[in-house]
Design an enzyme around this catalytic site. Sequence first.
Site, PDB file in Angstrom:
ATOM      1  N   ASP A  89       0.762  -1.094   0.022  1.00  0.00           N
ATOM      2  CA  ASP A  89       0.040   0.001   0.192  1.00  0.00           C
ATOM      3  C   ASP A  89       0.860   1.396   0.020  1.00  0.00           C
ATOM      4  OD1 ASP A  89      -2.248  -1.919   0.525  1.00  0.00           O
ATOM      5  OD2 ASP A  89      -1.650  -1.663   2.749  1.00  0.00           O
TER       6      ASP A  89
ATOM      7  N   GLU B  59     -11.718  -0.236  -3.081  1.00  0.00           N
ATOM      8  CA  GLU B  59     -10.789   0.445  -2.276  1.00  0.00           C
ATOM      9  C   GLU B  59      -9.696   0.894  -3.006  1.00  0.00           C
ATOM     10  OE1 GLU B  59      -9.252  -3.169   0.112  1.00  0.00           O
ATOM     11  OE2 GLU B  59      -8.130  -3.968  -1.516  1.00  0.00           O
TER      12      GLU B  59
END
Length: 369
Positions: A63, A272
Amino acid sequence: MLNSLKLKASVPVLAVSVALLGACQSNTSKQETTTTADASAPADTAAKKPLSQPLVRDIYTADPSAHVFAGKIYIYPSHDIEAGIPENDKGDHFAMRDYHILSMDSINGKVTDHGVGLDIKDIPWAGRQLWAPDAAFKNGTYYLYFPVKDKQDVFRIGVATSKSPSGPFKAEPTPIAGSYSIDPAVFTDTDGKAYMYFGGLWGGQLQRWQKGTYDAKAPEKEPNTAVPAIGPRVAKLTADMKHFDGPVKEIKILDENGKPLLASDNNRRFFEGGWLHKYNGKYYFSYSTGDTHLLVYATGTSPYGPFTYQGVIMKPVQGWTTHHSIIPIKDKWYIFYHDTQLSGKTWLRNIKVTELKRRADGSIETITP
């Protein structure tokens, strides 16, 4: 992000070869280390030559939120660990507990691991699962935004501050009022106004907030039918960057006919990992489609949207999750992302970077890992 945006205004787009980056050595203390990978690093498991190489090999990272602060590239990733928790669709096996902050002087330079910038034990209200963060800068202060489940097991978003982009960061005593779900991404526009984009389905709990409050009895997954898809959220930030300045709004993502994308449109609907960047006066909202493993994007004329779907940025990588950031560095644009080249396990990931190319009309060329 503010520094990054100042760079964006004058960035020309060039077609150049992909730059590979050095690796770094883990350091769980605040002491910095700079090194390249050695023979003791995990063996690569990819069946064919990957698009790019892991930036870090001695810890697992995911991420990646990348920014240019004070002329240097800083990366704020998740820190994956082997928690021994069985995999499930709620993501309980992603049980991260701290953040390492990384930096590099140039896109093909060595990576410095600045150690732990924030630990879950130092967040007063936190329960478990310290997921994907982001960072911003304003008026001499650096802000680290993070999602973590509170002691009632509900995801909230918190903020921590530091006078250095490498930390350590000190968390505020409570989460941001009105915040929920996961994957905060903060964008500061050219007029100085800052916005937070957030939300994630399934384990990210966004589907449980459709009535304005958390509904523990709502399904674990969003409806997969011909109804409008659940949209990501956006909220303007106050001048001190610590609170929401007004209500949270749902973002509309539209198809080519101006109709909302449907929940059953798994190749295009939001799941997401939202990120916003600006190019030639246009806003680009990019995100992950989750269970179809694509990074896609939509464009609009306002930071609030609506955004019209445009296409795929990156096809599926090795591993289940896909999460990214997009920034300009000098005269090129780059996408930071992750896969599972080092471990082959979806919960033990490694961050990477490659060039992002555009066509003459500003559309983004699809990357095939």
